[in-house]
Structure formats: structure tokens, C-alpha cells
Write a protein that holds these residues in place. Sequence first.
Motif, short mmCIF file in Angstrom:
data_model
loop_
_atom_site.label_atom_id
_atom_site.label_comp_id
_atom_site.label_asym_id
_atom_site.label_seq_id
_atom_site.Cartn_x
_atom_site.Cartn_y
_atom_site.Cartn_z
N UNK A 155 0.83 -1.20 0.00
CA UNK A 155 0.00 0.00 0.00
C UNK A 155 0.87 1.26 0.00
N UNK A 156 0.48 2.23 -0.82
CA UNK A 156 1.11 3.54 -0.75
C UNK A 156 0.04 4.54 -0.34
N UNK A 157 0.35 5.37 0.66
CA UNK A 157 -0.60 6.41 1.07
C UNK A 157 -0.14 7.72 0.44
N UNK A 158 -1.03 8.38 -0.27
CA UNK A 158 -0.66 9.63 -0.93
C UNK A 158 -1.31 10.83 -0.26
N UNK A 159 -0.58 11.93 -0.22
CA UNK A 159 -1.12 13.18 0.29
C UNK A 159 -0.52 14.32 -0.53
N UNK A 160 -1.34 15.14 -1.12
CA UNK A 160 -0.89 16.28 -1.92
C UNK A 160 0.19 15.92 -2.93
N UNK A 161 -0.03 14.87 -3.69
CA UNK A 161 0.87 14.56 -4.78
C UNK A 161 2.10 13.75 -4.41
N UNK A 162 2.28 13.48 -3.11
CA UNK A 162 3.46 12.72 -2.70
C UNK A 162 3.05 11.47 -1.92
N UNK A 163 3.92 10.46 -2.02
CA UNK A 163 3.71 9.28 -1.18
C UNK A 163 4.23 9.63 0.22
N UNK A 164 3.38 9.45 1.24
CA UNK A 164 3.85 9.73 2.59
C UNK A 164 4.17 8.46 3.35
N UNK A 165 3.58 7.35 2.89
CA UNK A 165 3.92 6.09 3.54
C UNK A 165 3.73 4.96 2.54
N UNK A 166 4.67 4.00 2.57
CA UNK A 166 4.65 2.93 1.59
C UNK A 166 5.07 1.66 2.33
N UNK A 167 4.16 0.73 2.44
CA UNK A 167 4.47 -0.46 3.24
C UNK A 167 3.62 -1.63 2.77
N UNK A 168 3.93 -2.81 3.29
CA UNK A 168 3.05 -3.93 3.01
C UNK A 168 1.80 -3.75 3.86
N UNK A 169 0.73 -4.41 3.44
CA UNK A 169 -0.56 -4.08 4.02
C UNK A 169 -0.62 -4.35 5.52
#
Lengths: 307, 338, 337
Positions: free
Chosen positions: B230-244
Motif C-alpha cells: 500500500x502507498x498512502x498519498x497526500x498532496x501529490x506525494x507518497x507519505x507512507x509505503x508499506x506492506x498491508x
Amino acid sequence: MFQYIIRRLLQTIPVIIGVTIIVFLLMHLIPGDAAQVIVGEGVPQEQVDQIRENLGLNEPIPVQYFNYIGGLLQGDLGDSIRSSRPITDEIFTSRFWITMELAVYSTILAVFLGLTAGIISAVKRNSAADVGIMIIALFGLSMPNFWLGLILIQYFAVDLGWFRPSGWGTWSQNVLPVITLGTGGAAIIARMTRSSMLEVIGQDYIRTARAKGVRERVVIYRHALKNAMIPVITVIGLEFGGFLGGAVLTETVFAVNGMGRYVIDSIRARDFPVVQGTVLVLSLMFVFVNLLVDISYRYFNKRIDLN
Amino acid sequence: MTLVNKTAVLEIRDLRTSYFTEGGEVKAVDGISLNVPKGKTLGIVGESGSGKSIMALSILRLIFNPGRIVAGELLYNGADLLKKSEKQMRSIRGNNISMIFQEPMTSLNPVYTVGEQIAEVYQIHENMNKKQAMSKAVDMLRLVGIPSPEKRVHQYPFELSGGMRQRIMIAIALACNPDVLIADEPTTALDVTIQAQILELIKDLQQKLHMSVIIITHDLGVVAETCDDVAVMYCGKVVEYADVRTLFTAPKHPYTVGLLNSLPRHDVDKEELEAIKGSVPSPFELPEGCRFAPRCPHAAKICFEQLPELNKLEDRSQVRCWIYTDKWGQQPEVNRTP
Amino acid sequence: MKTELLNVKHLKQHFPIKGGFLGRIVNHVKAVDDISFTIYEGETVSIVGESGCGKSTTGRAIMRLDEPTSGEIIFEGSNLLALNKRQMNKKRKDLQIIFQDPYASLNPRQTAGEILEEAMEIQNVVPKSKRRHRVIELLETVGLAAYQADRYPHEFSGGQRQRIGIARALSVNPKLIICDEAVSALDVSIQAQVLNLLKRLQREFKLTYLFISHDLGVVRHISDRIIVMYVGRIVEVADKTSLFEHPQHPYTRALLSAIPVLDPDRKKERIILKGDVPSPIDPPPGCVFHTRCPYATDRCKEEIPQLRTAEGAAGGHQAACHYMEEIQNGSMERAYS
């Protein structure tokens, strides 16, 4: 589909009855005594009475109306006062067909030009081509067509001598009146097509088509155009009706011997039965064309089936 | 558990997509790098304005004026999609990489039958004639679980329910057996019982056809149920990227935590929701430092001044937050409420 | 002792469908088909269900935005359906509604302040001289600032617009507020703010809410009692905990099991219903759910189940299913899973 056509046909009946009532009342809306107006001033009273008797104006109005309808049903529009010939003959021998030709050619021209320009404008939105087309369309829209007609005659017929300035029938006679009449319609259709195409191009299903790998040209012509045509068809139908009315001026400018010119001449001559007859025929054409538009709608918009 | 460590069928490297408007440049996708592992599912979560949908469209290069892909690489089987000609790209769209959209109601062309719309894919990519393509369309309808496909194939979209239409969209997308399916909010417009059907269908077909899926959604529940990474996006950027699992058991970025805490739950009672204060900033007035700083309950001075990098942590998840760097003195409690 | 505020009795809302040659009425959409329920003062009752179940139609019928086909809507002892137009308009002071799309329900040419003043003027609740003061008070109550009174709807974000909608509803001091998907269009982080606001306002102003939503998470959070609707009928009514912990109706069970949970490790048993929601034009005979119900029998196809309390269920927990007990004790076989 068949059921729909039948239903639409039935629905036109009240419209046609309405049209006949209004046209019939034309005679009675003339201020003062219709018979007097028709024959003009300074005519012996006996002659006025004679006209009144001939036109059946002494009967009660409902009776007059039913007589009128009875005539219509047998294809009798009454007789012209000037020529004393049946109006049906006067109109349908050649005048009606000339006007129809003029309107049909103008519609074809308007649709062809309008659609092409509208599609180019929409696809190349905000480009020089778009701006150029829209400026030309604005000119076409705001130019009175009698004036355009005069300019065309002056330039292409008188100065250059490419076309003949008057009459109808040969190619070189037909070109200028058709351009004159078709331009305004082309402009309206172009603007309508543009805005309708722009709306459709923004739709989700266009994105779907692109995501499928469909070529851009196919996206425009197969996926977008058919949807964009739905509102444009209505405009085309209205334009055709407009051309029937516009024919009055254009035919006068180009001395075309069609229904439009016939109406004008009859009004001048106070030949009211002819005015009545022509207006009725033109109105019925308008109703008929709109019926065709409604039916063609179904081809473009499947959803109408449900309603 | 770590991020799925498998050959990536699609590698997104430093992707940047901007919109050039009268108000200035909007960096809708601002330097995103992600991997789409073979046969697995990558989730991209974010609220409206996070740039997640534009990022999805960028993968297929379906960005139009005033938008433009400004930089980056999209490595599909090692070759950069951004270097391909439009013609090559068309042969990939709907064939190798497909996409389905949020609104099944409007994503199908109203004036063609669903059969024609599925058949078109075969006509474009597999050079079939209309008759062959239509019979393949019937097969696809059957595959996506539409009852009496021989009859449905001749129906128009308006004759079908929302769930059925989304099945049609899936049939169109999967017709040519793609390597990657991008699903942009595939169930958002659907009712919850229909959503369950559609998610199940996507999972099922993913197994059958061995494809990778990118699910773009705002719904964390959908992510938890369907994704591997999963990648969490905020305002055009990835803020967190991890396995689920890491994301849900040990979320790190305050925004991720905030999202999880602010969600009303059907399985737990909460007296008060822990809402994230404020709202997403306007794309024309992005904050100087960390874009989440103005809404972050932990924000310190540095957060307002410098944008943090996306840092790899020990559990191999990636977080864009100063808290997880040595520039941060004392680690505050960033916890998901139970 | 609980006081009844709203009592809906045998409400039916059938919309005619016209067709044929002469536009005769050929059928009806039975959007709401004989439902009855009660709302007590100060509580929040939610209606949940999927699209087309009639939940929004119910809200509109209570407000008489559409005239119901039949039934009674007793509000504080008087039947709203028996009132004439003028009396009803006056009553609307006590009943307010908030819609899903705040942008569509605010006049784009009015400022936030004008919108609120107009609402007060229509019901004449605050003397003209004090309205401006009240506007500012209201804006602050819903978490907006006084200076925003002069801004137009397009200058606000979606969440702020919904706050204006709430302020407008509050401006006339209503007793009951119907929230029709009021937070559905909002992002999660904003939705939480608005839900918290609604809860706070309820405590402060002793409001009663009828909350219409498809989102079960939201519904669990906000409600005291929950009504589950399916194709125009009520299939289950219960208080929140009882409904979520011990759902009785197979539709409610399927609905709850279909919601994705926030835990990747918890693989819960999911009931995936087959097929689509039937059309309310020709709802199935008998139990409306029998076409999709994994337990359906021939009896379900013929006999309409009435709302009743199952053996062993909590008081006030009612569901409309012939076989609740059998499903509960596991003696019914599922036709599919």
C-alpha cells in the motif's frame, strides 16, 4: 420503434388542427372587413358583397371553419383572387418544389459545413483554427442573409460573372441562393456541434475508449460524434424550418419563383386565400420535419425507448 | 512482513505530472516511485486532491492539456513507457495494461451495446472481425459472471444495473488478458453488497489470469481486504509505503494514523472520532515543508521548514516524516486507537 | 420516560410510471411500501440500505417534499399529512433537512450570511435587527468564522459548505433534523469533523436526528437505533449494539458481512449475495429479499413476513423474516454461500 412512430404521428394530429385554426383565423384577424380590404378602396359595394359571398364570409365562423377543413381534406386550398386558379395548382406545380429544393440544399450545405467546422473546433480547442472558425461563425450568424445575398450577387455574379444573379434551376443559378440561405444555419450548427462535442469529449466513456487503445480519430468519430449529434439534430430540424421562412427573403433577392416570393407577392396584392394556403403548407412542412427529427433521435439516443 | 519482494512488472520511478493552469503549475503527481509486483496487488490510498487518480492515468499516458507528464520513468517489463510512440502506447492500452474507472454509470458509451464495446477491444488488438469479436465478448460476459450473456451482449448500458456495468467494464479491461489492471475507485459508486461481489470478482480473476492489480481508493477497508502493498498519498506525494499488514498494524505517518483514527467503524464503538483538523491545502498554496504539517498534531519547527524524504525504516516500510529521522529528538506516541 | 416525537404509520410512496399511447399510468414505483416506525425525542435513528431501498424517499415524504401516497406522519401529536400548505410551511420550522450535496443545495448567488438570514426570515424566528448577530453566532457554532459570512458557497470547501447547510438547518431552532446522506460526499478526515459536530450539536441543542445513510460505519457511530430497509420495506429495527452484534435478518447479516474490515489478518466469513437488488417497480411477492436470500423457501415466495421480535433477541429488536430462529440455531441450510 414502429409503435413509437405511430404514437408520434398521432401526437401531430392536434398540432395540425391547431395550425389550421390559426391559419383559418388569419382571414378574420384582418382589421375591418376582410372583403373590403381585399378589393381595396373605391370599389362598388356590389363587388365587395360578391367577394364576401365567394369567400363564404357570410356564414357563421364555425361553419366557415368546417367548410375550410372539408376543402383541405380534398386538397382544396381555395382559389387565388388574382388568377382565379386553384391555389393547390399554383403552389404544387412548381413553386413548392423550388422552395423545397432551396431549403434541402441549404440544409445539406449547413450541415456539412457546420459539422466539419464544429468538429475541427472542438478537437483543436483553443487553437488558431478554433478561434478562426468561431469568428467566421459569428460573422455568419450576425449577417442578415438578404445583405449577404446582395454582396454575393455584386461580387460573384456581377463583378466576376461566375454565377447567374437570378432565377432557379441551373447549377449557376442555384449556388448563390443556397450559400445565402445556408450560411447562417451553418454557423449555428458549427457552434452547437462544438459545444456538444466538447461536452462529450469530457465524458467518462471517452476516457474508457482511450484506455482501450482506440485511435484518437476513431474516438472522435465513433465514440464522440454519435453522442454529440443528439442536440445537434434538434438544431438541424429547427434550421430547416428556419430555411423555409428564410426563403421568403432569399427568393425575393434572387428573384426565385418559389413559395416565399409567392407569399410576398400575394401579400402585396392582398390575395389572402393564397397567403393562407402557403402559410399552411409551410407550417405542415415544419411539423413534418420535426417529426422526422424526433424519429431520427431514436437512432442516436437509445434511451428514449424507456420513456 | 515487508514490501512484496518480487519482480516488478511495472516500476514507477520519480513520476511527475503537472497541470499548467492560469493560477500556475499544479504538481498533481510530484515525484512518485512505486513497484507493481507481478501477480500481486498494490493499493494507492488518498483523499480527493491527493493525485492518486492522475497518477493512475499517467501510467497509461492518458493525460491531456493542460496536464503533462513532466518527468519520470515508467518501466514496463524493463522498457520505459514514456519513451514509446503514441502508436506503441495504443497497442499497450487495453491490451497489456488496462484500466477500469469509478463511475460504471458513465464509463460506458450510451449509444453502443455492451457487446460492441467489449468486441471493439478484440477488433483493435487482435484483428478479429466483428463476428469473432462478438462471440469472444459473450465469453467475457460469462467470465465476469453476467447471467444469460447471449442476451445481455445486445443490451445497452442503460438497461443494466450499476454492478452489472462495472462487470462489463471489467470484461472490457480483461478482454486481452493484460499484465496489469488499474482499478480507479472500482467500487466507490456501488452498494456495499455489490462492492463485495466486484472485489471478489477482481480477486478471482487476478488469480485466474495471473495479473497484477493497482487499486486506487479512498477506502481503507477495501485496501485491507485486497492489497499486498500500500502507498498512502497526500498532496501529490507518497507519505507512507508499506506492506498491508505493517500499514494496518504499525502505521507510522501521522496522516495514515489520522485516517485510520478518523474512520467511523461498523465493528467498534467510539464516542468521538479523532478527526484530522483543517482540510487539504489548495494545490496553489502548498505548505513550505511537510505538506501535512499544518494539520499534523505532532508538527515541530522543522516540519514547517523542510520537506522530509521518503525514508526506509528497519521494517523496510517507507515513511516521509521527520519523526522517523535522527533530526527528531524524542519520538512521540503516534498510535492507532484500538 | 421517552416521549414520541415522530410516528410514521403505514407510509406508502408510490410514484406513477406513465407510458403507452396516451401516457396512461401503466405501473408504480413502489419506493416506500407500508413502513411504520417511531422516533423519540433526543435520539438518533438511522435508516440504512442500498440505493433504491426507499430511505431517501422516506425522508422526503416526512418533510412532504413529495406528497406520500398514503399513511400518517404524526409529529408531536398532529398528522403532518392532514395539514394544508400554509400550516405545513409553518411546521417546517421544527423539521429541517440536510442533503448530501452541499453545493447543490446552497444558492450560489447568496453569501453564507444571506443564506442563513433568508432561512430565519422565512420562518420569522429572529427579529430583523438581531439576525446579523445570530448569523455570526450560528457560523461559530458550526466551526466557521464570523468573517466568512460574506463569502459565497464556491469559496468554501466541501466540508465547510456542509457546515453552512447545518447552520441553515439550525437557524430556525428545529426539533428534528433529517440528514440525508449528509456526510457521504466528504473525505474521511472531513467526514469525521462533521460527524463530531453533529454529535456536539445534538447534545447542546437537544436535537433529534433521522440519519439516512448507506455507510454502516457512519451509522454505527451516530445512531442510537437503526432501521434497515430493503426495496421499500423495513426488514429490521433494533438498537445499535443489538443490530451490529446480533443481526437477525439474513439481509442485515449479508450487509454487515460485506463491509471490508480494517484488518488484513482478520478473514471474516463473508456472505456474498448473488444477483442485484430487485426493481421497486415489480417487487418480488412474499419476502422482498427471497430472490437473493440464501435461506429462501417456498413460504418466503408467498407470505410477506411481518416485523417481530425473535425468541431470545433483545427487546425492541424486530426483524421481518420467517426463519430467524432457525437461522440462529443453525438448522437452516444455505442454498449457496
